[in-house]
Design a protein around this motif. Structure first.
Motif, PDB file in Angstrom:
ATOM      1  N   SER A   9     -10.813 136.186 -68.659  1.00 50.11           N
ATOM      2  CA  SER A   9     -10.394 135.773 -67.362  1.00 50.11           C
ATOM      3  C   SER A   9     -10.558 136.715 -66.145  1.00 50.11           C
ATOM      4  CB  SER A   9      -8.877 135.191 -67.556  1.00 50.11           C
ATOM      5  OG  SER A   9      -8.230 134.863 -66.187  1.00 50.11           O
ATOM      6  N   ARG A  11      -8.597 136.329 -63.736  1.00 53.75           N
ATOM      7  CA  ARG A  11      -7.142 136.532 -63.153  1.00 53.75           C
ATOM      8  C   ARG A  11      -6.564 137.721 -63.595  1.00 53.75           C
ATOM      9  NH1 ARG A  11      -3.383 131.712 -62.852  1.00 53.75           N
ATOM     10  NH2 ARG A  11      -3.511 131.838 -65.163  1.00 53.75           N
ATOM     11  N   SER A  14      -3.288 137.403 -66.742  1.00 59.38           N
ATOM     12  CA  SER A  14      -3.783 136.016 -67.233  1.00 59.38           C
ATOM     13  C   SER A  14      -3.012 135.975 -68.477  1.00 59.38           C
ATOM     14  CB  SER A  14      -5.429 135.926 -67.322  1.00 59.38           C
ATOM     15  OG  SER A  14      -5.850 136.948 -68.258  1.00 59.38           O
ATOM     16  N   GLN A  15      -3.134 134.222 -68.903  1.00 54.82           N
ATOM     17  CA  GLN A  15      -2.757 134.156 -70.351  1.00 54.82           C
ATOM     18  C   GLN A  15      -4.001 134.942 -71.479  1.00 54.82           C
ATOM     19  OE1 GLN A  15       0.173 132.657 -71.342  1.00 54.82           O
ATOM     20  NE2 GLN A  15       0.810 132.989 -69.352  1.00 54.82           N
ATOM     21  N   SER A  16      -5.118 134.727 -71.064  1.00 56.00           N
ATOM     22  CA  SER A  16      -6.142 135.079 -71.809  1.00 56.00           C
ATOM     23  C   SER A  16      -5.945 136.574 -72.193  1.00 56.00           C
ATOM     24  CB  SER A  16      -7.646 135.119 -71.219  1.00 56.00           C
ATOM     25  OG  SER A  16      -7.898 133.608 -71.026  1.00 56.00           O
ATOM     26  N   PRO A  82     -10.562 131.942 -71.354  1.00 59.47           N
ATOM     27  CA  PRO A  82      -9.982 130.442 -70.966  1.00 59.47           C
ATOM     28  C   PRO A  82     -11.052 129.355 -70.500  1.00 59.47           C
ATOM     29  CG  PRO A  82     -10.414 132.021 -69.031  1.00 59.47           C
ATOM     30  CD  PRO A  82     -10.975 132.965 -70.078  1.00 59.47           C
ATOM     31  N   GLU A  83     -10.480 128.334 -70.508  1.00 60.32           N
ATOM     32  CA  GLU A  83     -11.237 127.184 -70.214  1.00 60.32           C
ATOM     33  C   GLU A  83     -11.005 127.047 -68.532  1.00 60.32           C
ATOM     34  OE1 GLU A  83     -11.393 123.642 -72.298  1.00 60.32           O
ATOM     35  OE2 GLU A  83     -11.532 122.296 -70.585  1.00 60.32           O
ATOM     36  N   HIS A  85     -12.224 124.862 -65.429  1.00 65.13           N
ATOM     37  CA  HIS A  85     -13.019 123.528 -65.033  1.00 65.13           C
ATOM     38  C   HIS A  85     -13.966 123.016 -65.998  1.00 65.13           C
ATOM     39  CE1 HIS A  85     -11.013 123.464 -61.495  1.00 65.13           C
ATOM     40  NE2 HIS A  85     -11.691 124.215 -60.682  1.00 65.13           N
ATOM     41  N   GLY A  86     -13.528 123.364 -67.526  1.00 70.87           N
ATOM     42  CA  GLY A  86     -14.398 122.998 -68.522  1.00 70.87           C
ATOM     43  C   GLY A  86     -15.327 123.908 -68.857  1.00 70.87           C
ATOM     44  N   VAL A 114      -8.559 129.642 -74.710  1.00 70.55           N
ATOM     45  CA  VAL A 114      -7.216 129.646 -74.057  1.00 70.55           C
ATOM     46  C   VAL A 114      -7.096 128.378 -72.971  1.00 70.55           C
ATOM     47  CG1 VAL A 114      -5.424 130.868 -72.684  1.00 70.55           C
ATOM     48  CG2 VAL A 114      -6.902 132.112 -74.464  1.00 70.55           C
ATOM     49  N   SER A 115      -6.021 127.708 -73.312  1.00 74.36           N
ATOM     50  CA  SER A 115      -5.776 126.271 -72.114  1.00 74.36           C
ATOM     51  C   SER A 115      -4.205 126.488 -72.116  1.00 74.36           C
ATOM     52  CB  SER A 115      -6.364 125.135 -72.758  1.00 74.36           C
ATOM     53  OG  SER A 115      -5.904 124.122 -72.071  1.00 74.36           O
ATOM     54  N   ASN A 116      -3.813 126.032 -70.840  1.00 70.42           N
ATOM     55  CA  ASN A 116      -2.536 125.812 -70.573  1.00 70.42           C
ATOM     56  C   ASN A 116      -2.182 124.358 -70.895  1.00 70.42           C
ATOM     57  OD1 ASN A 116      -3.377 124.564 -68.492  1.00 70.42           O
ATOM     58  ND2 ASN A 116      -2.400 125.774 -66.926  1.00 70.42           N
ATOM     59  N   GLY A 119      -6.706 121.629 -73.517  1.00 74.45           N
ATOM     60  CA  GLY A 119      -8.309 122.076 -73.513  1.00 74.45           C
ATOM     61  C   GLY A 119      -8.581 123.160 -74.454  1.00 74.45           C
ATOM     62  N   VAL A 149      -0.714 127.549 -73.803  1.00 70.34           N
ATOM     63  CA  VAL A 149      -0.637 129.265 -74.100  1.00 70.34           C
ATOM     64  C   VAL A 149       0.643 129.667 -73.594  1.00 70.34           C
ATOM     65  CG1 VAL A 149      -1.994 129.560 -72.155  1.00 70.34           C
ATOM     66  CG2 VAL A 149      -2.006 131.087 -74.019  1.00 70.34           C
ATOM     67  N   GLU A 150       1.038 128.857 -72.588  1.00 66.49           N
ATOM     68  CA  GLU A 150       2.236 129.528 -72.009  1.00 66.49           C
ATOM     69  C   GLU A 150       3.423 129.465 -73.071  1.00 66.49           C
ATOM     70  OE1 GLU A 150       2.701 128.152 -67.942  1.00 66.49           O
ATOM     71  OE2 GLU A 150       0.394 128.630 -67.553  1.00 66.49           O
TER      72      GLU A 150
HETATM   73  C1  LIG Z   1     -10.192 127.782 -61.884  1.00 70.09           C
HETATM   74  C2  LIG Z   1      -9.338 127.409 -63.015  1.00 70.09           C
HETATM   75  C3  LIG Z   1     -10.053 126.237 -63.641  1.00 70.09           C
HETATM   76  C4  LIG Z   1      -9.284 125.587 -64.727  1.00 70.09           C
HETATM   77  N1  LIG Z   1      -9.932 124.463 -65.306  1.00 70.09           N
HETATM   78  C5  LIG Z   1      -9.087 124.020 -66.516  1.00 70.09           C
HETATM   79  C6  LIG Z   1      -9.592 123.301 -67.484  1.00 70.09           C
HETATM   80  O1  LIG Z   1     -10.638 122.668 -67.257  1.00 70.09           O
HETATM   81  N2  LIG Z   1      -9.065 122.776 -68.644  1.00 70.09           N
HETATM   82  C7  LIG Z   1      -8.038 123.417 -69.135  1.00 70.09           C
HETATM   83  O2  LIG Z   1      -7.482 123.072 -70.252  1.00 70.09           O
HETATM   84  N3  LIG Z   1      -7.360 124.251 -68.284  1.00 70.09           N
HETATM   85  C8  LIG Z   1      -7.971 124.693 -66.759  1.00 70.09           C
HETATM   86  N4  LIG Z   1      -7.212 125.725 -66.491  1.00 70.09           N
HETATM   87  C9  LIG Z   1      -6.033 126.098 -66.591  1.00 70.09           C
HETATM   88  C10 LIG Z   1      -6.057 127.426 -67.677  1.00 70.09           C
HETATM   89  O3  LIG Z   1      -6.130 126.592 -69.054  1.00 70.09           O
HETATM   90  C11 LIG Z   1      -4.945 128.311 -67.340  1.00 70.09           C
HETATM   91  O4  LIG Z   1      -5.010 129.040 -66.395  1.00 70.09           O
HETATM   92  C12 LIG Z   1      -4.720 129.037 -68.748  1.00 70.09           C
HETATM   93  O5  LIG Z   1      -3.546 130.121 -68.535  1.00 70.09           O
HETATM   94  C13 LIG Z   1      -5.944 129.955 -69.078  1.00 70.09           C
HETATM   95  O6  LIG Z   1      -6.479 130.679 -68.045  1.00 70.09           O
HETATM   96  P1  LIG Z   1      -6.046 132.339 -67.799  1.00 70.09           P
HETATM   97  O7  LIG Z   1      -6.484 133.092 -69.018  1.00 70.09           O
HETATM   98  O8  LIG Z   1      -7.004 132.609 -66.549  1.00 70.09           O
HETATM   99  O9  LIG Z   1      -4.657 132.352 -67.435  1.00 70.09           O
HETATM  100  C14 LIG Z   1      -8.046 126.200 -65.096  1.00 70.09           C
HETATM  101  C15 LIG Z   1      -7.663 127.393 -64.476  1.00 70.09           C
HETATM  102  C16 LIG Z   1      -8.213 127.771 -63.409  1.00 70.09           C
HETATM  103  C17 LIG Z   1      -7.763 129.279 -62.840  1.00 70.09           C
END
Ligand SMILES: Cc1cc2nc3c(=O)[nH]c(=O)nc-3n(C[C@H](O)[C@H](O)[C@H](O)COP(=O)(O)O)c2cc1C
Length: 204
Positions: A9, A11, A14-16, A82-83, A85-86, A114-116, A119, A149-150
């Motif tokens: 990630s 970020r 980040s959660q990742s 992380p995912e 936008h897919g 990782v997804s919140n 996903g 993940v949160e």
């Molecule tokens: C630019 C962006 C796009 C995202 N698109 C998706 C998505 O397509 N599917 C999904 O499940 N979560 C999506 N998320 C949310 C992430 O699952 C979430 O932010 C989670 O904490 C993992 O990302 P991180 O490791 O950056 O925190 C998106 C987050 C960001 C910042």
């Protein structure tokens, strides 16, 4: 035995990276003597690939040398994505443009996505489909998709969904065992077989 963990990630925080640090802690606690290198792509530490990477550019050589050294010395990898936008974040795909078979080739890797929300499947599919051809990283068949993940892997139990948290901790621990098993198994294979062929530098 050395394992490199890449947190994909951009970020910060980040959660990742939270998940990557949990995996680091798990490996250290359950496998004495293992060496870990955790590399986070938080805040985009690497510029985008450009042509000078292939032209022996001094700045690129200096920037990549310490990373390549760590990856080359590794016996296996955990790729946390992380995912977004897919997709897999661009910075992680960029890292795969900057690394090659001499650092990653024929070494096992565990994919952790990782997804919140619900996903996390798309980055698994993307990594398996398009991140291994030339560098020959070997994704093991087991993978971990950390959904919601949160609510898991937080230090404060009050922040966790107790049952999901216990499930992911156990599953990650087992996936790490498997990764280390593949790492042990592939080490002698790399010593025995000519894994870098001068005619077939790139995969088909
Ligand atoms: C630019 C962006 C796009 C995202 N698109 C998706 C998505 O397509 N599917 C999904 O499940 N979560 C999506 N998320 C949310 C992430 O699952 C979430 O932010 C989670 O904490 C993992 O990302 P991180 O490791 O950056 O925190 C998106 C987050 C960001 C910042």
């Amino acid at each position: 035995m050395k394992i490199s963990i890449i947190s994909g990630s951009h970020r910060n925080p980040s959660q990742s990276e939270k998940v990557a640090r949990h995996i680091e802690k798990t490996l250290k606690a359950e496998h004495a003597g293992i060496e870990i290198w955790l590399f986070t792509l938080a805040d985009n530490p690497l510029p985008l690939w450009d042509q000078s990477v292939w032209e022996d550019d001094h700045a690129w050589n200096e920037r990549l040398a310490p990373i390549k050294e760590q990856l080359s010395a590794s016996d296996g990898f955990v790729i946390v994505s992380p995912e977004w936008h897919g997709q897999v974040p661009a910075g992680l795909k960029n890292l795969f443009l900057l690394c090659n078979r001499f650092q990653l080739g024929h070494k096992p890797a565990l994919i952790v996505t990782v997804s919140n929300g619900d996903g996390g499947a798309y980055p698994v599919a993307e990594l398996r489909m398009s991140s291994y051809k030339n560098n020959r990283i070997c994704y093991i068949p087991e993978q971990v998709i950390v959904r919601h993940v949160e609510k898991v892997l937080n230090d404060d139990p009050a922040d966790n969904d107790a049952s999901a948290d216990a499930y992911f901790r156990e599953r990650i621990s087992w996936a790490c065992d498997l990764l280390l098993g593949y790492a042990e198994a592939l080490k002698p294979m790399r010593e025995k077989i000519k894994i870098h062929h001068e005619k077939f530098g790139n995969g088909m």
